[in-house]
Design a protein around this motif. Structure first.
Motif, PDB file in Angstrom:
ATOM      1  N   SER A  36       5.774  14.647  -6.539  1.00 13.78           N
ATOM      2  CA  SER A  36       6.042  13.205  -6.614  1.00 13.78           C
ATOM      3  C   SER A  36       5.703  12.512  -5.303  1.00 13.78           C
ATOM      4  CB  SER A  36       7.506  12.979  -6.982  1.00 13.78           C
ATOM      5  OG  SER A  36       7.810  11.610  -6.986  1.00 13.78           O
ATOM      6  N   ARG A  37       6.056  13.127  -4.178  1.00  5.78           N
ATOM      7  CA  ARG A  37       5.741  12.532  -2.877  1.00  5.78           C
ATOM      8  C   ARG A  37       4.239  12.472  -2.652  1.00  5.78           C
ATOM      9  NH1 ARG A  37      10.121  15.752  -1.265  1.00  5.78           N
ATOM     10  NH2 ARG A  37       8.708  17.330  -0.405  1.00  5.78           N
ATOM     11  N   LEU A  38       3.544  13.519  -3.055  1.00  5.05           N
ATOM     12  CA  LEU A  38       2.092  13.520  -2.902  1.00  5.05           C
ATOM     13  C   LEU A  38       1.447  12.414  -3.720  1.00  5.05           C
ATOM     14  CD1 LEU A  38      -0.452  14.860  -1.790  1.00  5.05           C
ATOM     15  CD2 LEU A  38      -0.393  16.443  -3.739  1.00  5.05           C
ATOM     16  N   ARG A  39       1.982  12.223  -4.950  1.00 12.19           N
ATOM     17  CA  ARG A  39       1.422  11.184  -5.803  1.00 12.19           C
ATOM     18  C   ARG A  39       1.641   9.794  -5.180  1.00 12.19           C
ATOM     19  NH1 ARG A  39       4.152  12.268  -9.807  1.00 12.19           N
ATOM     20  NH2 ARG A  39       2.742  13.814 -10.749  1.00 12.19           N
ATOM     21  N   ARG A  40       2.852   9.599  -4.649  1.00 10.79           N
ATOM     22  CA  ARG A  40       3.118   8.287  -4.022  1.00 10.79           C
ATOM     23  C   ARG A  40       2.237   8.063  -2.795  1.00 10.79           C
ATOM     24  NH1 ARG A  40       8.613   9.576  -5.141  1.00 10.79           N
ATOM     25  NH2 ARG A  40       8.909  10.268  -2.961  1.00 10.79           N
ATOM     26  N   GLY A  71      -4.501   4.544  -1.383  1.00 11.95           N
ATOM     27  CA  GLY A  71      -5.458   3.805  -2.196  1.00 11.95           C
ATOM     28  C   GLY A  71      -5.208   2.312  -2.154  1.00 11.95           C
ATOM     29  N   GLY A  72      -3.917   1.916  -2.188  1.00 10.26           N
ATOM     30  CA  GLY A  72      -3.613   0.477  -2.123  1.00 10.26           C
ATOM     31  C   GLY A  72      -4.008  -0.137  -0.802  1.00 10.26           C
ATOM     32  N   LEU A  73      -3.751   0.617   0.296  1.00 12.05           N
ATOM     33  CA  LEU A  73      -4.151   0.096   1.612  1.00 12.05           C
ATOM     34  C   LEU A  73      -5.658  -0.047   1.710  1.00 12.05           C
ATOM     35  CD1 LEU A  73      -1.724   2.045   3.978  1.00 12.05           C
ATOM     36  CD2 LEU A  73      -1.616  -0.370   3.319  1.00 12.05           C
ATOM     37  N   ALA A  74      -6.360   0.886   1.162  1.00 14.26           N
ATOM     38  CA  ALA A  74      -7.820   0.791   1.197  1.00 14.26           C
ATOM     39  C   ALA A  74      -8.308  -0.440   0.447  1.00 14.26           C
ATOM     40  CB  ALA A  74      -8.442   2.070   0.627  1.00 14.26           C
ATOM     41  N   ILE A  75      -7.708  -0.702  -0.695  1.00 11.14           N
ATOM     42  CA  ILE A  75      -8.093  -1.886  -1.477  1.00 11.14           C
ATOM     43  C   ILE A  75      -7.734  -3.162  -0.718  1.00 11.14           C
ATOM     44  CG2 ILE A  75      -7.635  -3.148  -3.596  1.00 11.14           C
ATOM     45  CD1 ILE A  75      -7.209  -0.440  -4.975  1.00 11.14           C
ATOM     46  N   LEU A  76      -6.527  -3.149  -0.123  1.00 10.92           N
ATOM     47  CA  LEU A  76      -6.105  -4.328   0.643  1.00 10.92           C
ATOM     48  C   LEU A  76      -7.026  -4.562   1.828  1.00 10.92           C
ATOM     49  CD1 LEU A  76      -4.009  -6.544   1.083  1.00 10.92           C
ATOM     50  CD2 LEU A  76      -2.671  -4.912   2.421  1.00 10.92           C
ATOM     51  N   PHE A  77      -7.404  -3.503   2.546  1.00 11.14           N
ATOM     52  CA  PHE A  77      -8.305  -3.644   3.681  1.00 11.14           C
ATOM     53  C   PHE A  77      -9.652  -4.206   3.259  1.00 11.14           C
ATOM     54  CE2 PHE A  77     -11.531  -1.787   6.524  1.00 11.14           C
ATOM     55  CZ  PHE A  77     -11.094  -2.302   7.740  1.00 11.14           C
TER      56      PHE A  77
END
Length: 779
Positions: free
Chosen positions: A134-138, A144-150
C-alpha cells in the motif's frame, strides 16, 4: 546379408546400473530393494520360475563417480514401494500438475536443505505484507502527480514565456509583460522620446523659480538598457512563480550630462540660496545699531537633480525643490545686553598715553573698528580691530624711528621693489584690548596708559620675496570730468587702497579697505546713482573706484566673490563689467586664488583713476568677449519738484552677455561661464523750478546710437521698475547681492519712489549723506 534372427542374449536388467554394491556404500540403495527388483525383473522377463541366469561380472567404478548420465536422478530407478497391509497392489502417485510460473510478489528467500548434502539451494518467493504494498502504491501515485504538476505548472508556462518579457513586468507604469524585446523597445521609445523637448518647471513652495530643457542637459531614456533588464531567456521556476503571483517594476534607465545638469541646478541655487546673516551691533556714525540675525537658505542640489529626473519621466510635470535652513550662531535677544556697552565705547574720545607721548582715539575711530558679533561658539562680545584703529597713532606713541615696520613694496620704473622690514617697538595690543573692554563694560576715566612691547614685523623680507610680486599682471583705467565733488571722494578712496598686499587665499574687501565715508575722514557729499536716478550722498563716486578695480581683477583672472552691478548702465563703464558699492553693503570682494601675492596700487588724477595689480602672470592674455546689446527697453519720463532733484536725459535699458577668455602660448585654454546682465532704462528726469542740482553732463546725455542704444525713447506705461533683489533687508542701509551669478547679475539698490510719467513727484533720496537706505551704490 541374411536375417540373423532374434538375439539369444537375455535382455539387460534396467536396475543393474543402480543395484547396490556392498563394497560401495555410496550407491545409496539398500540390498533388500535390489534383490526385490531383481526378482521382479526376472518374472517380468520369463514369466515362470526359472533359475536365474548368471549375470556377467560388472566393473566397479571409482569411489564418488556416478554411473548415471549427467542430469539423471537416481529416484527414477527406485523400486516400487511395498504394498499396503490391505493386500492391494501399490499404486503410483498421481501425476504432477503442469508447472506454472510463481507470482513474484514478495521478496526472494533462499532455502537450503540440511538433510541432503547433495541437494542444491532453491529460491522461494515469500510475498510482502499487505501494508508495504500500500505504501509503495501511494508513493508511485505521489511521484506521478508531482511529475504532472511540474509539467503543467512550470514546463508548459515556461515554454510559452520563453523569448518574451515575463508577464506582470512594468516600466514607469507601462506594462511590457508578454512582449518580445523589440515590441517593448518600441513601446518605451514611443512613450519617452518626446519628453526631452518638454521644459521641466522648477517650483519652490509652489512658486516658479526657473525651468530646465532636458535636451540641453542631455537628459534622455536609455530604452535599450531599460529593456535589457527584462530578461527574455528561458525562465526559472522562480520567474514563472513571480509571473503568476506578483508584479515586477523595472527601473527606468536615464542618461544625462551630469556636468550640465549640475550647472543648471547651480544657476537655480544662486537665485534661491540666501546666505545666513549673523547678527551684529555696528555704528551708524557713532550711534550703535543692531543688525538682527537672519536665517539662511540653501537649495538641496542633490534632491533637485532627482526631482528634475522624476519630472522628466512623468512629463508633463514640474519638479518641486526643497531648501535647507541655516541657523545663525546667535539669536537676536543675545545682543540686547551689549547695546549699553556699545554706547559707552563711543561716548567720548579715548586718550592713549605713553609717558609724554599722547594720541587720541576719536569716537569715530572707535566706531569704525568696533563691532559686537558672535564668536565661533555663538558667544556675543566686542571685536575691536586694534591694529587698524591705532595704525596711524602708533608712530606718535612710539616714535617713527623705533616703531616696527613690515616689509612692503614700492613701484620704481614700473617694477616692484622691496621695502625691507624692521623689528621695533609697538603698542602692547593685548593690554590695550583688556583696558578697552573694561571701559566699555564699566565706564570710567577715558585715559588709557599704553605699554610698549618688542614687536616683530608683520611681514618679513623673506616672506615678502617669496610672494612672487615681480610684474604687472593687469591694469584698468576709467575717466571722469574734472573738478566735480565726486573727484574728491575718488582720490581719497584711492589713497586708502594704494599699497594693499593680498596674500594667497585672502579675500579683499573694498568697503573694509576704504571704511565708512564721513566728512571727518575727508569725504564729501556728491552725486551717486540710486535706482535709475541721480541723488546726492556722502562719498558719492567711490563706485567708480569699485568698477575700475573690478575690471583690473577681471582681467587678472582672479575669483569674483561678490560684486553688484548698477541698475542703469553708465556710459563711461564697459557694459556688463561695472560694480556698485555702498558702505557697509553691497561690497566688492575678490579672492586671490593664485599661489602668489598681489600688490594693489591705485592712482587718481583730476580726470581718471587707474588700478594696477602686481604679481606673477599665469596666462599670456585674459580678455572679455562682449555680445551685442539685446532686449533694448525705452526709458520713462518723470517730473519732480524737490531741492535734491537731478535732471537726466535718460537712456534705454538693454541686456548684454560677457565671457572671460584665458589664453596661453597662443591658444585659448579656458573660458568662464558667460555672465548675462540686464540694465534698466535710465529715467528721463525733469526738475520743476530753479532748485534742481546740476547733473554730471556725462550722465545726462543720451548714449550715441552707435553703441546699440536707441537715441529716442517713448515713455513706458508700466511705471518705474522696482529693483529685484532677493537679499533686500529693511534694517540695512542698502541691498546686497552676495555673489555675482554666472549668468545673470541682479540689480542693486532700493527702488525710486513710484511716480506716474509727466506728473510731479517728490524723490525719496536723501542728499545729506546719512546713508539711511536710499542709495544703491556710489557712482
Amino acid at each position: 546379408m541374411r536375417n540373423a534372427g532374434a538375439s539369444i542374449d537375455p535382455p539387460p536388467d534396467p536396475y543393474s546400473a543402480v543395484r547396490p554394491d556392498k563394497s560401495n556404500p555410496s550407491s545409496g540403495t539398500p540390498s533388500s530393494s535390489s534383490s526385490g527388483s531383481s526378482s521382479t525383473g526376472r518374472r517380468g522377463r520369463s514369466g515362470d520360475d526359472k533359475e536365474p541366469v548368471s549375470q556377467p561380472t560388472r566393473k566397479k567404478l571409482p569411489r564418488g563417480v556416478s554411473p548415471l548420465p549427467p542430469g539423471v536422478s537416481p529416484e527414477v530407478f527406485a523400486p516400487t514401494p511395498p504394498s499396503s497391509s490391505s493386500g492391494r497392489p501399490p499404486t503410483l502417485p498421481p501425476p504432477s500438475p503442469p508447472a506454472e510460473p510463481w507470482p513474484m510478489t514478495g521478496s526472494p528467500r533462499v532455502r537450503w536443505s540440511m538433510d541432503d548434502p547433495a541437494a542444491q539451494p532453491s529460491i522461494v518467493m515469500v510475498p510482502d505484507p499487505p501494508g508495504r504494498r500500500s505504501r509503495l502504491r501511494r508513493m508511485l501515485i505521489l511521484v506521478g502527480g508531482l511529475a504532472i504538476l511540474f509539467m503543467f505548472g512550470y514546463c508548459i508556462p515556461a515554454t510559452y514565456m520563453w523569448g518574451k518579457v515575463l508577464p506582470g513586468t512594468q516600466v514607469a507604469g507601462i506594462a511590457i509583460g508578454g512582449m518580445t524585446q523589440t515590441e517593448a523597445l518600441d513601446l518605451v521609445h514611443a512613450r519617452f522620446d518626446v519628453n526631452d523637448q518638454r521644459d521641466v518647471p522648477l517650483l519652490l513652495g509652489g512658486r516658479p523659480v526657473g525651468k530646465i530643457r532636458p535636451s540641453e542637459i542631455g537628459l534622455a531614456v536609455d530604452a535599450q538598457a531599460t529593456v535589457a533588464d527584462a530578461e527574455t531567456g528561458f525562465p526559472s521556476p522562480a520567474d514563472v512563480w513571480r509571473a503568476f503571483t506578483g508584479r515586477r517594476e523595472l527601473p527606468l534607465r536615464l542618461t544625462s550630462n551630469q556636468v550640465k545638469l549640475a550647472q543648471e541646478i547651480r544657476k537655480v541655487a544662486q537665485v534661491i540660496d540666501r546666505p545666513v546673516r549673523e547678527g551684529r551691533i555696528v555704528y551708524d556714525g557713532v550711534t550703535p545699531r543692531l543688525i538682527p540675525p537672519r536665517e539662511g537658505l540653501a537649495l538641496d542640489r542633490r534632491a533637485a537633480e532627482e526631482a528634475v529626473k522624476a519630472a522628466f519621466v512623468s512629463a508633463p510635470s514640474s519638479a518641486p525643490l526643497s531648501v535647507t535652513t541655516i541657523l545663525p550662531k546667535a539669536r537676536e535677544n543675545a545682543f540686547a545686553p551689549f547695546m549699553d556697552d556699545a554706547r559707552r565705547a563711543v561716548a567720548a574720545p579715548i586718550l592713549l598715553t605713553n609717558g609724554g607721548r599722547r594720541a587720541t582715539l576719536t569716537p569715530a575711530a572707535v566706531a569704525a573698528n568696533l563691532v559686537f558679533a558672535p564668536g565661533e561658539q555663538g558667544d556675543v562680545g566686542p571685536r575691536f580691530d586694534t591694529h587698524k584703529a591705532i595704525g596711524g597713532l602708533e608712530a606718535g606713541l612710539v616714535g617713527v624711528a623705533e616703531a616696527a615696520r613690515a616689509a612692503g613694496f614700492v613701484i620704481e620704473k614700473d617694477t616692484p621693489k622691496l621695502v625691507p622690514a624692521r623689528t621695533g617697538k609697538g603698542v602692547d595690543v593685548t593690554g590695550l584690548n583688556a583696558a578697552l573692554a573694561r571701559l566699555m563694560e564699566h565706564g570710567g576715566r577715558r585715559v588709557i596708559p599704553v605699554s610698549l612691547a618688542l614687536t616683530p614685523p608683520a611681514l618679513t623680507d623673506e616672506d615678502a620675496l617669496g610672494l612672487g610680486v615681480k610684474e604687472k599682471v593687469s591694469t584698468f583705467t576709467t575717466t571722469f570730468r574734472c573738478c566735480a565733488a565726486r573727484v574728491t571722494n575718488i582720490q581719497r578712496a584711492a589713497r586708502l587702497v594704494d599699497g594693499r598686499l593680498v596674500k594667497p587665499g585672502e579675500t579683499f574687501s573694498l568697503n573694509d579697505a576704504v571704511g565708512r565715508p564721513e566728512s571727518s575722514r575727508g569725504f564729501v557729499s556728491a552725486q551717486a546713482v540710486q535706482g535709475d536716478r541721480l541723488v546726492l550722498i556722502m562719498g558719492g563716486g567711490i563706485s567708480q573706484l569699485a568698477t575700475t578695480m573690478y575690471n583690473a581683477v577681471y582681467l587678472a583672472g582672479l575669483e569674483d566673490v561678490e560684486h553688484s552691478q548698477h541698475v542703469i548702465h553708465i556710459p563711461r563703464y564697459p557694459p556688463g563689467r561695472d560694480a556698485a558699492v555702498f558702505y557697509p553693503e553691497p561690497d566688492l570682494r575678490w579672492r586671490n586664488d593664485t599661489r602668489y601675492g598681489i600688490l594693489v596700487t591705485a592712482e587718481a588724477t583730476g580726470m581718471s583713476i587707474t588700478v594696477n595689480l602686481w604679481s606673477t602672470k599665469l596666462y599670456d592674455e585674459i580678455k572679455a568677449e562682449t555680445s551685442a546689446k539685446t532686449a533694448i527697453t525705452p526709458p520713462q519720463t518723470f517730473t519732480y519738484d524737490g531741492g535734491d532733484c537731478v535732471p537726466s536725459d535718460g537712456a534705454p535699458g538693454f541686456t548684454v552677455t560677457v565671457t572671460r577668455v584665458f589664453s596661453k602660448d597662443g591658444e585659448v585654454v579656458r573660458r568662464d561661464q558667460p555672465q548675462t546682465m540686464t540694465y534698466d532704462p535710465q529715467a528721463r528726469v525733469i526738475c520743476k523750478g530753479d532748485r534742481s542740482l546740476t547733473s554730471d553732463p556725462e550722465l545726462r546725455r543720451t548714449p550715441p546710437a552707435g553703441d546699440g542704444s536707441t537715441p529716442t525713447a517713448t515713455p513706458s506705461p508700466t511705471g518705474q521698475k522696482r529693483l529685484k533683489n532677493k537679499n533686500k533687508d529693511k534694517n540695512s542701509e542698502s541691498v546686497k547681492n552676495p555673489k555675482a551669478t554666472p549668468n545673470k547679475t541682479k540689480n542693486i539698490g532700493n527702488p525710486a519712489p513710484k511716480a506716474k510719467p509727466d506728473k510731479t513727484a517728490t524723490p525719496n533720496g536723501n542728499g545729506n549723506g546719512n546713508g539711511n537706505g536710499n542709495g544703491n551704490g556710489k557712482k
